[in-house]
Design an enzyme around this catalytic site. Sequence first.
Site, PDB file in Angstrom:
ATOM      1  N   CYS A 124       0.838  -1.200   0.000  1.00 24.78           N
ATOM      2  CA  CYS A 124       0.000   0.000   0.000  1.00 24.78           C
ATOM      3  C   CYS A 124       0.876   1.254   0.000  1.00 24.78           C
ATOM      4  O   CYS A 124       0.608   2.215  -0.735  1.00 24.78           O
ATOM      5  CB  CYS A 124      -0.940  -0.016   1.199  1.00 24.78           C
ATOM      6  N   GLY A 157      -4.618  -5.242   9.515  1.00 20.88           N
ATOM      7  CA  GLY A 157      -5.086  -6.545   9.937  1.00 20.88           C
ATOM      8  C   GLY A 157      -3.938  -7.484  10.251  1.00 20.88           C
ATOM      9  O   GLY A 157      -2.760  -7.095  10.215  1.00 20.88           O
ATOM     10  N   PRO A 158      -4.248  -8.731  10.548  1.00 21.71           N
ATOM     11  CA  PRO A 158      -3.205  -9.716  10.889  1.00 21.71           C
ATOM     12  C   PRO A 158      -2.161  -9.879   9.789  1.00 21.71           C
ATOM     13  O   PRO A 158      -0.982 -10.057  10.079  1.00 21.71           O
ATOM     14  CB  PRO A 158      -4.015 -11.010  11.081  1.00 21.71           C
ATOM     15  N   GLY A 159      -2.598  -9.820   8.531  1.00 19.98           N
ATOM     16  CA  GLY A 159      -1.652  -9.984   7.428  1.00 19.98           C
ATOM     17  C   GLY A 159      -0.617  -8.878   7.393  1.00 19.98           C
ATOM     18  O   GLY A 159       0.579  -9.126   7.226  1.00 19.98           O
ATOM     19  N   ASN A 267      -5.042   2.944   3.033  1.00 20.88           N
ATOM     20  CA  ASN A 267      -3.940   2.036   2.689  1.00 20.88           C
ATOM     21  C   ASN A 267      -4.450   0.792   1.969  1.00 20.88           C
ATOM     22  O   ASN A 267      -3.831   0.304   1.024  1.00 20.88           O
ATOM     23  CB  ASN A 267      -3.167   1.638   3.950  1.00 20.88           C
TER      24      ASN A 267
END
Length: 293
Positions: A124, A157-159, A267
């Site tokens: 991003c 997020g988790p990723g 993002n």
Amino acid sequence: MDRIKVAIIGPGNIGTDLMYKVLRSQYLEMGMMAGIMESEGIRRAASLGVKTSIEGAQAVAREKDVKIVFEATSAAAHQKNAPILKEAGQIAIDLTPAAVGPYCVPCVNLDRLFDVPNVNMVTCGGQATIPVVHAVERAAGAVYAEIVACISSKSAGPGTRANIDEFTETTASAIEKVGGAEKGKAIIVLNPAEPPLMMTNTIIVRTRDKNVPAEKITESIDRIVAEIQKYVPGYRLRVPPLIDGDKVTTIVEVQGQGDFLPPYSGNLDIINSAAVATAEKIAAKMLGKEGSR
């Protein structure tokens, strides 16, 4: 045939936001949403009439009408899925840091990647900053470029959290390979502020030729910003270029379109919008039409 069928692997937040963008596309049609287990994302896609599967890339590869596949999973998953999609003759648009294929920033280098079976959407932060680095480089050269991407903690997020190292390494590499800087550096900041703040990116470039008029550098940046706004409407210069000798500093802000994710998640919106813009141009070429944007 007036649309090209696509599939999305990864029915999470990013994959779901991608789906909503595809559903309103002029040249793309949802062919499948695939995951590896039942989930809210799978059920949501099915409720919209989209074909679904929990057999992952294997199910997508069996869909002969699907020509383009968005990978919205993880770097490790795409390393496994990429050969399957290639064997099926499907073009992969990879939103993970796997970087199996070359980096793609559509407003900078997509025109050179139409025949490539797998492109990587960098990160991003890369989609938000590399075009500006490229704009400075084409006007005055770039011996060094550094970016600081600041995103809301709620939009990570988790990723994202599991791939911080990959983010900095991949973005820095793409600043050099796509942006054209001789040396690149990338930093990411997760901001826990409440209410959540929009994504902002600080970009600093040391030019090769400090005698280039400031007006030429500014014009080059304004031109690339207009190009990005064709597929990311919420992209804007928050701080116009500040030019001091060989140092160019600017800040860009990205507001998401709110398709599935909140507007502060710029993002996520910018990398999804860049991926869809890439797919649309590839699809338009397949259909013998000009790009949709």
